[in-house]
Design a protein around this motif. Sequence first.
Motif, mmCIF file in Angstrom:
data_model
loop_
_atom_site.group_PDB
_atom_site.id
_atom_site.type_symbol
_atom_site.label_atom_id
_atom_site.label_comp_id
_atom_site.label_asym_id
_atom_site.label_seq_id
_atom_site.Cartn_x
_atom_site.Cartn_y
_atom_site.Cartn_z
ATOM 1 N N LEU A 148 0.620 -1.374 0.083
ATOM 2 C CA LEU A 148 -0.274 -0.326 -0.097
ATOM 3 C C LEU A 148 1.140 1.064 -0.091
ATOM 4 O O LEU A 148 0.150 1.886 -0.763
ATOM 5 C CB LEU A 148 -1.031 0.317 1.690
ATOM 6 C CG LEU A 148 -2.177 -0.802 1.097
ATOM 7 C CD1 LEU A 148 -2.504 -1.040 1.875
ATOM 8 C CD2 LEU A 148 -2.763 -0.344 0.247
ATOM 9 N N GLN A 149 1.841 1.247 0.526
ATOM 10 C CA GLN A 149 2.771 2.078 0.793
ATOM 11 C C GLN A 149 3.789 2.369 -0.485
ATOM 12 O O GLN A 149 3.923 3.420 -1.014
ATOM 13 C CB GLN A 149 3.078 2.576 2.336
ATOM 14 C CG GLN A 149 3.983 3.544 2.465
ATOM 15 C CD GLN A 149 2.885 4.713 2.747
ATOM 16 O OE1 GLN A 149 1.615 4.682 3.268
ATOM 17 N NE2 GLN A 149 3.263 6.340 2.522
ATOM 18 N N GLU A 150 4.374 2.048 0.148
ATOM 19 C CA GLU A 150 5.962 1.320 -1.184
ATOM 20 C C GLU A 150 5.420 0.928 -2.736
ATOM 21 O O GLU A 150 6.324 0.963 -2.934
ATOM 22 C CB GLU A 150 7.262 0.861 -0.227
ATOM 23 C CG GLU A 150 7.784 2.111 0.570
ATOM 24 C CD GLU A 150 7.077 2.115 1.839
ATOM 25 O OE1 GLU A 150 6.346 0.366 2.292
ATOM 26 O OE2 GLU A 150 6.898 2.563 2.713
ATOM 27 N N GLY A 151 4.630 -0.062 -2.275
ATOM 28 C CA GLY A 151 4.233 -0.451 -3.876
ATOM 29 C C GLY A 151 5.214 -1.698 -4.385
ATOM 30 O O GLY A 151 5.611 -2.718 -5.481
ATOM 31 N N ASP A 152 6.524 -2.143 -3.217
ATOM 32 C CA ASP A 152 6.843 -3.109 -3.295
ATOM 33 C C ASP A 152 6.474 -4.966 -2.201
ATOM 34 O O ASP A 152 5.632 -4.447 -1.656
ATOM 35 C CB ASP A 152 8.291 -3.570 -2.935
ATOM 36 C CG ASP A 152 8.560 -2.764 -1.643
ATOM 37 O OD1 ASP A 152 7.554 -2.461 -0.483
ATOM 38 O OD2 ASP A 152 9.949 -2.963 -0.790
ATOM 39 N N ILE A 153 6.609 -5.671 -2.953
ATOM 40 C CA ILE A 153 6.989 -6.972 -2.035
ATOM 41 C C ILE A 153 7.509 -7.797 -1.115
ATOM 42 O O ILE A 153 8.704 -7.494 -2.073
ATOM 43 C CB ILE A 153 6.059 -8.101 -2.914
ATOM 44 C CG1 ILE A 153 6.880 -8.455 -4.453
ATOM 45 C CG2 ILE A 153 4.458 -6.917 -3.431
ATOM 46 C CD1 ILE A 153 5.564 -8.773 -5.248
ATOM 47 N N GLN A 154 7.227 -8.229 -0.661
ATOM 48 C CA GLN A 154 8.921 -9.176 0.408
ATOM 49 C C GLN A 154 7.673 -10.631 0.515
ATOM 50 O O GLN A 154 6.797 -10.960 0.918
ATOM 51 C CB GLN A 154 9.110 -8.682 1.592
ATOM 52 C CG GLN A 154 8.919 -7.698 2.018
ATOM 53 C CD GLN A 154 9.247 -6.309 3.095
ATOM 54 O OE1 GLN A 154 9.557 -7.536 4.180
ATOM 55 N NE2 GLN A 154 9.650 -5.686 3.451
ATOM 56 N N PRO A 192 7.038 -2.067 -8.659
ATOM 57 C CA PRO A 192 6.615 -1.183 -7.658
ATOM 58 C C PRO A 192 5.297 -1.819 -8.668
ATOM 59 O O PRO A 192 5.237 -1.047 -9.595
ATOM 60 C CB PRO A 192 7.284 -0.050 -8.221
ATOM 61 C CG PRO A 192 8.285 -0.740 -9.486
ATOM 62 C CD PRO A 192 9.247 -1.792 -9.328
ATOM 63 N N LEU A 193 4.424 -2.432 -8.477
ATOM 64 C CA LEU A 193 2.942 -2.699 -8.548
ATOM 65 C C LEU A 193 1.881 -1.421 -8.828
ATOM 66 O O LEU A 193 2.497 -0.476 -7.594
ATOM 67 C CB LEU A 193 2.285 -3.884 -7.386
ATOM 68 C CG LEU A 193 2.935 -4.981 -7.159
ATOM 69 C CD1 LEU A 193 2.558 -6.285 -5.978
ATOM 70 C CD2 LEU A 193 3.107 -5.770 -8.770
ATOM 71 N N ASP A 194 1.240 -1.551 -9.879
ATOM 72 C CA ASP A 194 0.432 -0.120 -9.477
ATOM 73 C C ASP A 194 -1.121 -0.453 -9.953
ATOM 74 O O ASP A 194 -1.494 -2.033 -10.343
ATOM 75 C CB ASP A 194 0.685 -0.113 -11.300
ATOM 76 C CG ASP A 194 0.064 1.011 -11.631
ATOM 77 O OD1 ASP A 194 -0.667 1.577 -10.590
ATOM 78 O OD2 ASP A 194 -0.432 1.265 -12.794
ATOM 79 N N LEU A 195 -1.050 -0.821 -8.470
ATOM 80 C CA LEU A 195 -3.019 -0.579 -7.906
ATOM 81 C C LEU A 195 -4.179 0.088 -7.473
ATOM 82 O O LEU A 195 -2.860 0.701 -7.149
ATOM 83 C CB LEU A 195 -2.568 -2.064 -7.098
ATOM 84 C CG LEU A 195 -2.303 -3.601 -7.459
ATOM 85 C CD1 LEU A 195 -1.316 -4.106 -6.728
ATOM 86 C CD2 LEU A 195 -2.869 -4.407 -7.903
ATOM 87 N N GLN A 196 -4.790 -0.659 -7.746
ATOM 88 C CA GLN A 196 -6.127 0.495 -7.235
ATOM 89 C C GLN A 196 -6.344 -0.002 -6.402
ATOM 90 O O GLN A 196 -7.618 -1.681 -6.111
ATOM 91 C CB GLN A 196 -7.321 0.744 -8.516
ATOM 92 C CG GLN A 196 -8.518 1.716 -7.537
ATOM 93 C CD GLN A 196 -7.501 2.617 -6.622
ATOM 94 O OE1 GLN A 196 -6.857 3.311 -6.705
ATOM 95 N NE2 GLN A 196 -8.301 2.482 -5.484
ATOM 96 N N PHE A 197 -6.584 -0.560 -4.512
ATOM 97 C CA PHE A 197 -6.641 -1.864 -4.055
ATOM 98 C C PHE A 197 -8.303 -0.678 -3.257
ATOM 99 O O PHE A 197 -8.754 0.137 -3.064
ATOM 100 C CB PHE A 197 -6.021 -1.532 -2.421
ATOM 101 C CG PHE A 197 -5.018 -2.486 -2.464
ATOM 102 C CD1 PHE A 197 -5.932 -3.537 -2.420
ATOM 103 C CD2 PHE A 197 -3.808 -1.979 -2.754
ATOM 104 C CE1 PHE A 197 -4.486 -4.527 -2.453
ATOM 105 C CE2 PHE A 197 -2.775 -3.068 -3.003
ATOM 106 C CZ PHE A 197 -2.891 -4.336 -3.019
ATOM 107 N N ILE A 198 -9.607 -1.759 -2.818
ATOM 108 C CA ILE A 198 -10.576 -1.474 -2.745
ATOM 109 C C ILE A 198 -11.287 -2.130 -1.545
ATOM 110 O O ILE A 198 -10.998 -3.457 -1.743
ATOM 111 C CB ILE A 198 -11.901 -1.219 -4.032
ATOM 112 C CG1 ILE A 198 -11.554 -0.138 -5.120
ATOM 113 C CG2 ILE A 198 -13.067 -1.046 -2.864
ATOM 114 C CD1 ILE A 198 -12.204 -0.725 -5.904
#
Length: 487
Positions: A201-207, A216-222
């Motif tokens: 949500l904040q930085e756009g990265d995954i672990q 740096p994923l480009d997502l619209q979260f709802i």
Amino acid sequence: MKIDTIKTLGQLKKSEYESKSIKDELRDNLIRKIKNNENVFKGVWGYENSVIPELERAILSRHNINLLGLRGQAKTRLARLMVNLLDEYIPVVEGSEIHDDPTNPLSRYAIELIKEKGAKTPISWLHRNDRFYEKLATPDVTVADLIGDVDPIKAANLKLSYADDRVIHFGMIPRANRCIFVINELPDLQARIQVSLFNILQEGDIQIRGFKLRLPLDLQFIFTANPEDYTNRGSIVTPLKDRIGSQILTHYPEDIAIAKQITKQEAKLDARQSDLVNVPELAMDLLEQISFEARNSEYVDAKSGVSARMSITAFENLLSTAERRILKSGEGSTNIRLSDFMGVVPAITGKIELVYEGEQEGAGFVAETLVDEAIKTLFPTLFPKINKLERKDAETPYDELISWFFDQEGFELFDEDSDKVHQQKLDSIAPLNQLLKEHLPDLSKNDSYFVKELALWGLVAHKKLSKYRFTNGVRFKDLYGSYISDL
């Protein structure tokens, strides 16, 4: 843009395609629709001046969104309708698991493919309907489901070490790159799983499993959430809530007219039911009033809410009750009767959560009480109001009608009576005919029989007549005459 002619990265660049983030995409298309006075959220009623403006402001602000409200408040529908704000097609690197943008690739697969083939890199086009991902938060959801994990089968097939990032199997969220991703009932997601969403949500990265992998994923979260869940099953952890841009409160319809629009739109009816059964508008008002009564009832848990689905399924049951009568009698058509509302009781009992007092009384009793309360509410809109504090000897517009029942052993209406018999019985009550003539002179003949029944049930609700429900019908009597005659 003619996407049929654009098959490679080179052709895409020549077309002067401009890449944009999904949040900018939503924002730009919303701006255009607002300027053109287009309705983005078609089929959602009652939110025009409350929820939808807040939702549009959140989209313009490029926020991730949490829709907070009780059951049956169109939260998921709002999320799904946001797909209409996406571009019709976007280009992706062909074969990419995470919908890589050809002009800005993220995955190792896409980067290496473009490095190898350059302008000849094949691309495909993704339609906006395929850019909506949805996950219901359940206790068995894992980080691997959402984010990803090491895939030992992939490692074995490709003969790769577990230290190679090509052995990663991406979860639902990376696979929803450049898409709308919805998590329903967020509080039900275990706290440790919610924590895994922080960086996305904040930085756009995954672990994933210790890999130093920045995507740096480009997502619209709802997200959708029910306030009841905060105490019953879980909660949204504070740091996650802090990372959600806008929290929007939904609500139930504020008046009967809007509630009727929703029910008529959502009810799944057979065309033959609509053709064979005439539904007076007053019957629809009564049906919706039941839900309004339930939301204020001392027997119903207000924190749990009363879903709009209750009215929808009740309407379906109401028409089926009348249809069954047609099938048994062989008549060509029928009108909705007030006694048909006994057929909606199963739809009510399955949709309401009762408090302790309601459990003690029983779901069936509560459902019938809600019907009676709805009748009591509508009665004064048609007939003179009955004053509880009036003197016993005071004259009322209902004296002749009540006296009529005093002279009867009992007036019975059977559920399976034909329309002709049903109407003849109601027409035989002369004071009732006079009551309608005085107060509702413009009422149509078909609707008048429903109103006549409502008048009788209303007098019962105001304790002016008594009503006894038996297996296949109902009997009306005066309130005290039967006791006097027995003495």
